[in-house]
Design a protein around this motif. Sequence first.
Motif, PDB file in Angstrom:
ATOM      1  N   LYS A  50       0.831  -1.211   0.000  1.00 46.79           N
ATOM      2  CA  LYS A  50       0.000   0.000   0.000  1.00 46.79           C
ATOM      3  C   LYS A  50       0.865   1.261   0.000  1.00 46.79           C
ATOM      4  O   LYS A  50       0.598   2.199  -0.770  1.00 46.79           O
ATOM      5  CB  LYS A  50      -0.919  -0.030   1.220  1.00 46.79           C
ATOM      6  CG  LYS A  50      -1.643   1.262   1.536  1.00 46.79           C
ATOM      7  CD  LYS A  50      -2.457   1.113   2.795  1.00 46.79           C
ATOM      8  CE  LYS A  50      -1.669   0.618   3.964  1.00 46.79           C
ATOM      9  NZ  LYS A  50      -0.566   1.560   4.375  1.00 46.79           N
ATOM     10  N   SER A  51       1.876   1.292   0.837  1.00 50.96           N
ATOM     11  CA  SER A  51       2.745   2.473   0.905  1.00 50.96           C
ATOM     12  C   SER A  51       3.548   2.638  -0.384  1.00 50.96           C
ATOM     13  O   SER A  51       3.780   3.767  -0.842  1.00 50.96           O
ATOM     14  CB  SER A  51       3.696   2.370   2.102  1.00 50.96           C
ATOM     15  OG  SER A  51       2.968   2.339   3.311  1.00 50.96           O
ATOM     16  N   THR A  52       3.957   1.528  -0.984  1.00 47.19           N
ATOM     17  CA  THR A  52       4.669   1.594  -2.255  1.00 47.19           C
ATOM     18  C   THR A  52       3.780   2.193  -3.329  1.00 47.19           C
ATOM     19  O   THR A  52       4.220   3.058  -4.105  1.00 47.19           O
ATOM     20  CB  THR A  52       5.136   0.187  -2.675  1.00 47.19           C
ATOM     21  OG1 THR A  52       6.033  -0.326  -1.695  1.00 47.19           O
ATOM     22  CG2 THR A  52       5.855   0.228  -4.013  1.00 47.19           C
ATOM     23  N   VAL A  53       2.531   1.753  -3.387  1.00 47.82           N
ATOM     24  CA  VAL A  53       1.593   2.295  -4.375  1.00 47.82           C
ATOM     25  C   VAL A  53       1.354   3.784  -4.112  1.00 47.82           C
ATOM     26  O   VAL A  53       1.285   4.588  -5.047  1.00 47.82           O
ATOM     27  CB  VAL A  53       0.266   1.496  -4.359  1.00 47.82           C
ATOM     28  CG1 VAL A  53      -0.794   2.188  -5.230  1.00 47.82           C
ATOM     29  CG2 VAL A  53       0.499   0.075  -4.849  1.00 47.82           C
ATOM     30  N   THR A  54       1.246   4.174  -2.839  1.00 48.58           N
ATOM     31  CA  THR A  54       1.093   5.592  -2.499  1.00 48.58           C
ATOM     32  C   THR A  54       2.259   6.404  -3.039  1.00 48.58           C
ATOM     33  O   THR A  54       2.087   7.464  -3.651  1.00 48.58           O
ATOM     34  CB  THR A  54       1.003   5.787  -0.974  1.00 48.58           C
ATOM     35  OG1 THR A  54      -0.096   5.028  -0.454  1.00 48.58           O
ATOM     36  CG2 THR A  54       0.810   7.259  -0.615  1.00 48.58           C
ATOM     37  N   VAL A  70       1.815  14.176   0.805  1.00 49.78           N
ATOM     38  CA  VAL A  70       1.528  12.829   1.306  1.00 49.78           C
ATOM     39  C   VAL A  70       1.413  12.885   2.818  1.00 49.78           C
ATOM     40  O   VAL A  70       2.318  13.382   3.504  1.00 49.78           O
ATOM     41  CB  VAL A  70       2.623  11.818   0.906  1.00 49.78           C
ATOM     42  CG1 VAL A  70       2.358  10.460   1.561  1.00 49.78           C
ATOM     43  CG2 VAL A  70       2.694  11.659  -0.614  1.00 49.78           C
ATOM     44  N   LEU A  71       0.305  12.396   3.328  1.00 49.25           N
ATOM     45  CA  LEU A  71       0.091  12.249   4.767  1.00 49.25           C
ATOM     46  C   LEU A  71       0.229  10.776   5.110  1.00 49.25           C
ATOM     47  O   LEU A  71      -0.548   9.940   4.636  1.00 49.25           O
ATOM     48  CB  LEU A  71      -1.305  12.761   5.140  1.00 49.25           C
ATOM     49  CG  LEU A  71      -1.795  12.487   6.571  1.00 49.25           C
ATOM     50  CD1 LEU A  71      -0.869  13.111   7.596  1.00 49.25           C
ATOM     51  CD2 LEU A  71      -3.226  12.996   6.748  1.00 49.25           C
ATOM     52  N   SER A  79       5.950   4.324   6.955  1.00 52.62           N
ATOM     53  CA  SER A  79       7.057   3.904   6.084  1.00 52.62           C
ATOM     54  C   SER A  79       7.324   4.870   4.938  1.00 52.62           C
ATOM     55  O   SER A  79       8.277   4.675   4.184  1.00 52.62           O
ATOM     56  CB  SER A  79       6.769   2.511   5.506  1.00 52.62           C
ATOM     57  OG  SER A  79       5.518   2.496   4.835  1.00 52.62           O
ATOM     58  N   MET A  80       6.508   5.912   4.792  1.00 49.22           N
ATOM     59  CA  MET A  80       6.689   6.824   3.669  1.00 49.22           C
ATOM     60  C   MET A  80       8.037   7.556   3.689  1.00 49.22           C
ATOM     61  O   MET A  80       8.630   7.780   2.628  1.00 49.22           O
ATOM     62  CB  MET A  80       5.544   7.832   3.598  1.00 49.22           C
ATOM     63  CG  MET A  80       4.169   7.226   3.303  1.00 49.22           C
ATOM     64  SD  MET A  80       4.133   6.069   1.907  1.00 49.22           S
ATOM     65  CE  MET A  80       4.790   7.043   0.570  1.00 49.22           C
ATOM     66  N   VAL A  86      13.944  10.047   2.897  1.00 47.79           N
ATOM     67  CA  VAL A  86      14.109  11.246   3.735  1.00 47.79           C
ATOM     68  C   VAL A  86      13.993  10.899   5.218  1.00 47.79           C
ATOM     69  O   VAL A  86      13.727  11.768   6.047  1.00 47.79           O
ATOM     70  CB  VAL A  86      13.073  12.337   3.365  1.00 47.79           C
ATOM     71  CG1 VAL A  86      13.298  12.832   1.948  1.00 47.79           C
ATOM     72  CG2 VAL A  86      11.642  11.821   3.533  1.00 47.79           C
ATOM     73  N   ASN A  87      14.212   9.637   5.560  1.00 49.22           N
ATOM     74  CA  ASN A  87      14.036   9.196   6.943  1.00 49.22           C
ATOM     75  C   ASN A  87      15.083   9.775   7.892  1.00 49.22           C
ATOM     76  O   ASN A  87      14.935   9.702   9.114  1.00 49.22           O
ATOM     77  CB  ASN A  87      14.049   7.664   7.030  1.00 49.22           C
ATOM     78  CG  ASN A  87      15.215   7.036   6.320  1.00 49.22           C
ATOM     79  OD1 ASN A  87      15.335   7.174   5.101  1.00 49.22           O
ATOM     80  ND2 ASN A  87      16.069   6.348   7.053  1.00 49.22           N
TER      81      ASN A  87
END
Length: 281
Positions: A50-54, A70-71, A79-80, A86-87
């Motif tokens: 899901k996060s990859t698709v986002t 992106v929220l 995980s975004m 940018v972690n």
Amino acid sequence: MSNCDSCASNGSCSSNDKDNCNGGIKKTMPKYGSVKNIIGIISGKGGVGKSTVTGIIATELRKSGYKVGVLDGDITGPSMPRFFGVNDKRAEMIPINKAEVKFKPVETKSGIKLISLNLLIENEDEPVIWRGPVITGALSQMYTDTEWGDLDYLLIDMPPGTGDVALTVMQTMPVKSMVVVSTPQDMVSMIVKKVVIMIEKMSIPIIGVVENMSYIKCGNCGDKIRVFSKKTAEEQAKYLGIPLLSEMPINLDLVESLEKGTAEKYISDTDEYKMIIEKII
């Protein structure tokens, strides 16, 4: 929306606010900026991409010239920041008064504005051990109190399932539409069907489903090899009762770019995901 007539009649929202009202709950708008379109990306369970698709959708929209935010709504499993590499950065918390702050989001290399709990805590490995009301409160604050500026699209990376946070997003935020993410297994599709029914009950349009990890491509002949199910993506979408946006293969090059924090550049150099964007914009 059809559910708004009753709340308008009892004064909980005016007739001019019907597009921002559902079931008597007036939709919340960001304090610092404006957002034209809010799209939620959701799945029935974790680990389906899901996060990859986002991140893919955000990157392709930005590449098409749109202003994108992106929220990271998956408060307990954010995980975004890792997706965008940018972690190691942190969002600024700017005092407004003694009781309020606003958040200055981190911008990715291409200019996507990102806010995530992992950008607000000192150590990204620190677990969030909170009960539901605290989690929903944190998500609502990140949405309303972030300095978004003027966005064409705000994507919300939703937590999996049909729990408190998903309900809060759908009820209190003016979500225009949803994208559902699934994988080929029947067990996953059964759980995703619950999410689809929930979204329909909330009267939010569903753009369609992205089937992730749909197949691997043979390196010799180029044939699609379905490793999780013999059913096609079209069959799974028919079971869910929603359009198929795309079937995405298991892509080791994408996985490597995710591990290096360079997925944004990798996707920008790839035409593979255009079919998803064409049905969104």
